[in-house]
Design a protein around this motif. Sequence first.
Motif, PDB file in Angstrom:
ATOM      1  N   ALA A 108       7.954  -2.439  -4.167  1.00 39.56           N
ATOM      2  CA  ALA A 108       7.505  -2.129  -5.518  1.00 39.56           C
ATOM      3  C   ALA A 108       6.824  -0.765  -5.497  1.00 39.56           C
ATOM      4  O   ALA A 108       5.748  -0.563  -6.028  1.00 39.56           O
ATOM      5  N   ILE A 116      -3.064  -8.330  -7.366  1.00 42.68           N
ATOM      6  CA  ILE A 116      -1.968  -8.995  -6.663  1.00 42.68           C
ATOM      7  C   ILE A 116      -2.178 -10.491  -6.852  1.00 42.68           C
ATOM      8  O   ILE A 116      -3.249 -11.013  -6.552  1.00 42.68           O
ATOM      9  N   SER A 121       3.897  -1.915  -1.829  1.00 38.77           N
ATOM     10  CA  SER A 121       3.448  -1.719  -3.205  1.00 38.77           C
ATOM     11  C   SER A 121       2.602  -0.454  -3.309  1.00 38.77           C
ATOM     12  O   SER A 121       1.592  -0.418  -3.997  1.00 38.77           O
ATOM     13  N   ASN A 163       0.886   2.526  -7.007  1.00 41.79           N
ATOM     14  CA  ASN A 163       0.890   1.823  -8.277  1.00 41.79           C
ATOM     15  C   ASN A 163      -0.514   1.901  -8.853  1.00 41.79           C
ATOM     16  O   ASN A 163      -1.301   2.756  -8.443  1.00 41.79           O
ATOM     17  N   ASN A 180      -3.584   2.777  -4.475  1.00 42.22           N
ATOM     18  CA  ASN A 180      -3.804   1.846  -5.576  1.00 42.22           C
ATOM     19  C   ASN A 180      -5.283   1.898  -5.942  1.00 42.22           C
ATOM     20  O   ASN A 180      -6.010   2.781  -5.493  1.00 42.22           O
TER      21      ASN A 180
END
Length: 75
Positions: free
Chosen positions: A12, A21, A36, A39, A63
């Motif tokens: 992702a 999450i 991920s 993001n 993040n």
Amino acid sequence: MGNLINVEYFYAFENEFSGPIPVEIGKMKLLETLNSMRNNISGPIPSELGNLNNLNDLSLSENQFTGSVPTIFGL
């Protein structure tokens, strides 16, 4: 994520995901790779990641996580 129990690779990367999450990630017992990065994921890193015995590639950088790294990571 709770219904994705047979997923082995979850990418992702740079999708502008936001929010935490989900703790249901701990049910993804076959997961080997979770990427991920880059993001807007926020909140704590869930300790349920420690339930993923097959996980050998975890990328969560860039993040908006809060709190400390769960002790399951040995840090």
